[in-house]
Design an enzyme around this catalytic site. Sequence first.
Site, short mmCIF file in Angstrom:
data_model
loop_
_atom_site.label_atom_id
_atom_site.label_comp_id
_atom_site.label_asym_id
_atom_site.label_seq_id
_atom_site.Cartn_x
_atom_site.Cartn_y
_atom_site.Cartn_z
CB ILE A 84 35.71 74.59 -30.56
CG1 ILE A 84 36.16 75.69 -29.60
CG2 ILE A 84 36.92 73.95 -31.21
CD1 ILE A 84 37.03 75.18 -28.45
CD GLU A 85 32.21 78.72 -27.50
OE1 GLU A 85 30.98 78.57 -27.63
OE2 GLU A 85 32.80 78.55 -26.41
CB SER A 86 29.71 79.55 -33.66
OG SER A 86 30.82 80.35 -34.08
CE1 TYR A 116 34.62 75.81 -25.59
CE2 TYR A 116 36.47 76.81 -24.42
CZ TYR A 116 35.39 76.92 -25.28
OH TYR A 116 35.07 78.14 -25.83
#
Length: 359
Positions: free
Chosen positions: A171-173, A276
């Site tokens: 989910i970050e990158s 998130y």
Amino acid sequence: MTRFRIAPLVAAVALVLSWPAAGADEGTPVTALATIAQTTTPPAAITPSALPETGLGAWPIAPSARPFDRALSSEDLIPSVQVPAGENAVPALRPTVDLTSTPASLWDRIRQGFGLTDIATPLVQQQIDWFANRPDFIKRTVERSSRYLYHIVEEVQKRGMPTEIALLPVIESAFNPVAYSRAHASGIWQFIPSTGKLYGLQQNFWYDGRRDVLAATNAALDYLEKLYDMFGSWDLALAAYNWGEGAVSRAIAKNSARGLPTDYQSLNMPSETRYYVPRLQAVKSIIANPALYGLTLAEIPNRPYFTTVTTTRNMDIRLAAKLADMPLDEFMSLNAGYSRPVIRAVGELTLLEPIDRKS
């Protein structure tokens, strides 16, 4: 540790004579490959250890201002959605996992290590639906992760963390080590410059530790451990990783002063942070039972993908990849921290190569 093919890789040094090793006499030339090989100290053994599609096959060569950098594209971004009205969704049942033997599949190992409490909300279901409707995104992300994920799981479990933490780069990158956001966050863990420096990630003309898989993973887990110790729960620690510990602390203090609950769901926070943890839950649910959502995950073996080599010499990056019998895109996907055409050694540096290419 498995030995790197030192001879071919360090041969690249001979073509970069104008770049003396850090701390070396400027007038001392590199005269022989034998000397280089003898002065290259084998790295210490490491614990057993994971591509966007471009014209090069993996990582693009960007303009000279930031070689090898790439901003996240629309294909890499996970959307934010509004929470629909209605009852909470029913959590999906997971397939049975055999805990009596060492799994051959890294996915099974990750499933065995799940430790966060499942949440079932309409927002989680929205995120699951988004992933389930984009099998190509899942495929690309899994392909990228296969280079780094074993190492990350190893490091997560060394610290006694739940294995959901190893899925955060999804989910970050989307596991793109050269991902670069509008907020100037970089790497698979998306450190902004200031936080990266705070956790020991060097950033200079030659090297960006935020894109170094080894260094950035260690820094990210250090940061997450600190946040967990600070807030006492993983959902608040994850919120702080996204929003910042100061912002979460202020939100908790505001609710506390008003006599309101101070859990993740009760805090007033930006939409990105509100989504998130549900996004991570959505990823977890899909990893737990991809078939339930009509998805197939390519298998990742439960064994190291890469090994390390250390050197104190400068290297031309293209020639280093060629002499190591690695395509440039593959070399860069494992060594994305080195952001210039020449790898500049300041003291001892560590490079990665696939373990199946060991000599």
